[in-house]
Scaffold this motif. Structure first.
Motif, mmCIF file in Angstrom:
data_model
loop_
_atom_site.group_PDB
_atom_site.id
_atom_site.type_symbol
_atom_site.label_atom_id
_atom_site.label_comp_id
_atom_site.label_asym_id
_atom_site.label_seq_id
_atom_site.Cartn_x
_atom_site.Cartn_y
_atom_site.Cartn_z
ATOM 1 N N ILE A 71 -4.224 13.415 2.153
ATOM 2 C CA ILE A 71 -3.408 13.928 3.253
ATOM 3 C C ILE A 71 -1.947 13.606 2.963
ATOM 4 N N SER A 72 -1.114 14.640 2.912
ATOM 5 C CA SER A 72 0.318 14.418 2.746
ATOM 6 C C SER A 72 0.858 13.702 3.974
ATOM 7 N N ASN A 73 1.712 12.689 3.760
ATOM 8 C CA ASN A 73 2.130 11.833 4.878
ATOM 9 C C ASN A 73 3.606 11.480 4.770
ATOM 10 N N ALA A 74 4.425 12.487 4.531
ATOM 11 C CA ALA A 74 5.861 12.248 4.355
ATOM 12 C C ALA A 74 6.487 11.638 5.603
ATOM 13 N N ALA A 75 5.975 11.999 6.783
ATOM 14 C CA ALA A 75 6.539 11.477 8.032
ATOM 15 C C ALA A 75 5.979 10.106 8.387
ATOM 16 N N GLN A 76 5.023 9.591 7.587
ATOM 17 C CA GLN A 76 4.442 8.268 7.793
ATOM 18 C C GLN A 76 3.765 8.130 9.164
ATOM 19 N N LYS A 77 3.238 9.243 9.685
ATOM 20 C CA LYS A 77 2.544 9.185 10.973
ATOM 21 C C LYS A 77 1.116 8.669 10.810
ATOM 22 N N VAL A 78 0.481 9.038 9.709
ATOM 23 C CA VAL A 78 -0.905 8.643 9.480
ATOM 24 C C VAL A 78 -0.924 7.273 8.823
ATOM 25 N N ARG A 79 -1.661 6.352 9.421
ATOM 26 C CA ARG A 79 -1.668 4.979 8.941
ATOM 27 C C ARG A 79 -3.062 4.548 8.501
ATOM 28 N N PRO A 80 -3.144 3.723 7.436
ATOM 29 C CA PRO A 80 -4.445 3.197 7.031
ATOM 30 C C PRO A 80 -5.134 2.478 8.182
ATOM 31 N N GLY A 81 -6.435 2.700 8.303
ATOM 32 C CA GLY A 81 -7.217 2.091 9.366
ATOM 33 C C GLY A 81 -7.465 2.999 10.546
ATOM 34 N N MET A 82 -6.721 4.116 10.669
ATOM 35 C CA MET A 82 -6.937 5.048 11.778
ATOM 36 C C MET A 82 -8.289 5.740 11.646
ATOM 37 N N PHE A 83 -8.920 6.002 12.796
ATOM 38 C CA PHE A 83 -10.198 6.710 12.824
ATOM 39 C C PHE A 83 -9.927 8.205 12.739
ATOM 40 N N ALA A 84 -10.652 8.881 11.849
ATOM 41 C CA ALA A 84 -10.393 10.297 11.589
ATOM 42 C C ALA A 84 -11.674 11.114 11.661
ATOM 43 N N ARG A 85 -11.509 12.405 12.014
ATOM 44 C CA ARG A 85 -12.583 13.390 11.932
ATOM 45 C C ARG A 85 -12.130 14.494 10.982
ATOM 46 N N GLU A 133 0.833 -1.198 0.000
ATOM 47 C CA GLU A 133 0.000 0.000 0.000
ATOM 48 C C GLU A 133 0.871 1.252 0.000
ATOM 49 N N GLN A 134 0.404 2.225 -0.771
ATOM 50 C CA GLN A 134 1.097 3.516 -0.801
ATOM 51 C C GLN A 134 0.582 4.363 0.352
ATOM 52 N N THR A 135 1.450 4.749 1.272
ATOM 53 C CA THR A 135 1.041 5.486 2.468
ATOM 54 C C THR A 135 1.491 6.931 2.465
ATOM 55 N N ASN A 136 1.991 7.392 1.358
ATOM 56 C CA ASN A 136 2.274 8.824 1.200
ATOM 57 C C ASN A 136 1.980 9.226 -0.245
ATOM 58 N N PRO A 137 0.805 9.860 -0.454
ATOM 59 C CA PRO A 137 -0.151 10.311 0.567
ATOM 60 C C PRO A 137 -1.112 9.204 0.973
ATOM 61 N N VAL A 138 -1.983 9.538 1.960
ATOM 62 C CA VAL A 138 -3.118 8.695 2.320
ATOM 63 C C VAL A 138 -4.393 9.505 2.068
ATOM 64 N N LYS A 139 -5.555 8.879 2.289
ATOM 65 C CA LYS A 139 -6.799 9.588 1.997
ATOM 66 C C LYS A 139 -7.909 9.157 2.948
ATOM 67 N N VAL A 140 -8.911 9.994 3.041
ATOM 68 C CA VAL A 140 -10.173 9.630 3.688
ATOM 69 C C VAL A 140 -11.296 9.980 2.717
ATOM 70 N N ILE A 141 -12.404 9.253 2.822
ATOM 71 C CA ILE A 141 -13.581 9.526 1.996
ATOM 72 C C ILE A 141 -14.716 9.935 2.925
ATOM 73 N N VAL A 142 -15.263 11.136 2.707
ATOM 74 C CA VAL A 142 -16.361 11.645 3.536
ATOM 75 C C VAL A 142 -17.598 11.834 2.669
ATOM 76 N N ASN A 143 -18.762 11.692 3.289
ATOM 77 C CA ASN A 143 -20.038 11.877 2.597
ATOM 78 C C ASN A 143 -20.664 13.185 3.043
ATOM 79 N N ILE A 144 -20.775 14.127 2.102
ATOM 80 C CA ILE A 144 -21.203 15.490 2.397
ATOM 81 C C ILE A 144 -22.636 15.695 1.926
ATOM 82 N N SER A 145 -23.410 16.444 2.710
ATOM 83 C CA SER A 145 -24.801 16.719 2.368
ATOM 84 C C SER A 145 -24.895 17.461 1.045
#
Length: 339
Positions: free
Chosen positions: A243-257, A182-194
């Motif tokens: 989300i730019s993730n050069a430091a590899q802090k954000v990992r797939p599976g994390m819960f996000a707001r 998996e490519q982890t830089n960048p990562v992404k989230v998918i949100v559902n907007i009204s």
């Protein structure tokens, strides 16, 4: 004696009429009694339209590494968690058939070389030359495909997140891929907007990301994909946030707001104590005072800001709303305003 009875009946009738009149007067007095209420004048303010969406972090690209056909695995060169680069060899499969094909290819190269020499001096026909060339091309293609299918390389730079086999295992498609990268830089989230915000979103729009794993820290994202259709059931549309993730802090599976600021809108604010909930329903109402009476107005709530609620509809700027005494009110009831 007869006279006395008649007089008694008359007296009783007068008494009864008197009692009825007193009852009517009492009922009228109760009806005319005014409920004492306290009111507050409301006004509109520019209110930031910030929405928060929950999501799970995903890798931007995910590749399953596997051969096209069953092979015995000779060697897996990486473990889960290893960083790999694009083009790096990850898995070596059984190469016995590859060696046989390589020998056939070398023999065909020699055969083609002879045919080509003969053709140049008139010792071979054009058809013989073309047949030899075609045989060489077919074997070269087969060899290339077999190399790709027995020496599995990573198509992306990323991290190994799944390993389903060990050295010596026989690969079977029913057991999943050999590896997942998996490519982890960048990562992404998918949100559902009204859908009410559809006209306000645009590619490149900033999004603030908060993660449970990093309390108090925010990560910056940007809208990169806006889906063109609205879900008929939820009246929302998906948006991909990268989300730019050069430091590899954000990992797939994390819960996000994900927090999105859609600008500001001028709306009325009413105090919390002005709101009345309808029994048996989730609707909210406000009593609006005007000319000595109150009206029962259904309102649409927005954000809760401090000790007030944003009102989308149902109350106008300058209205006076009841903030105490609602329990005895009804629509159209006359009231007395007290301080």
């Amino acid at each position: 004696m007869k006279y006395l009875k008649t007089l008694s009946f008359a007296a009783l009738a007068v008494f009864a009429v008197s009692c009825d009149n007193k009852g009517d007067e009492k009922a009228e007095a109760v009806q005319q009694e005014k409920v004492q209420v306290k009111i507050a004048k409301v006004s509109s303010e520019d209110i930031p339209q910030t929405e928060t969406y929950t999501a799970v972090v995903e890798s931007d690209v995910k590749n399953n590494i596997a051969p096209n056909t069953p092979y015995r695995i000779e060697k897996i060169y990486v473990e889960v968690g290893d960083q790999v680069r694009k083009g790096q060899m990850l898995v070596q499969l059984d190469a016995s058939s590859l060696q046989q094909l390589k020998l056939q290819l070398e023999n065909q190269k020699i055969e083609f070389g002879r045919t080509e020499q003969l053709y140049q001096v008139g010792g071979a026909s054009k058809a013989e030359y073309d047949n030899a060339k075609m045989a060489l091309d077919v074997l070269a293609t087969q060899y290339k495909q077999l190399v790709e299918n027995t020496q599995l390389v990573s198509p992306i730079s990323g991290v190994v997140t799944v390993r389903n086999y060990d050295d010596g295992d026989m690969y079977s498609s029913g057991n999943g891929p050999v590896l997942t990268v998996e490519q982890t830089n960048p990562v992404k989230v998918i949100v559902n907007i009204s859908e009410s915000f559809y006209k306000k979103v645009a590619k490149g729009m900033p999004v603030s990301i908060e993660l449970d794993a990093y309390e108090g820290e925010t990560f910056e994202g940007k809208m990169t994909v806006i889906y063109p259709t609205i879900d008929v059931n939820t009246h929302t549309f998906p948006v991909e946030v990268t989300i730019s993730n050069a430091a590899q802090k954000v990992r797939p599976g994390m819960f996000a707001r994900a927090k999105v600021n859609f600008g500001s809108v001028s709306h009325v604010l009413v105090p919390d104590e002005a709101l009345v909930k309808q029994i048996g329903a989730g609707d909210r109402y406000v009593y609006v005072y005007k000319d000595g009476k109150v009206s029962y107005n259904k309102v649409e709530l927005g954000l809760h800001i401090g000790t007030s609620y944003e009102i989308i509809s149902g109350v106008q700027p300058g209205d006076e709303v009841v903030i105490a005494g609602q329990s005895r009110l009804a629509n159209g009831r006359e009231v007395e305003v007290v301080k």
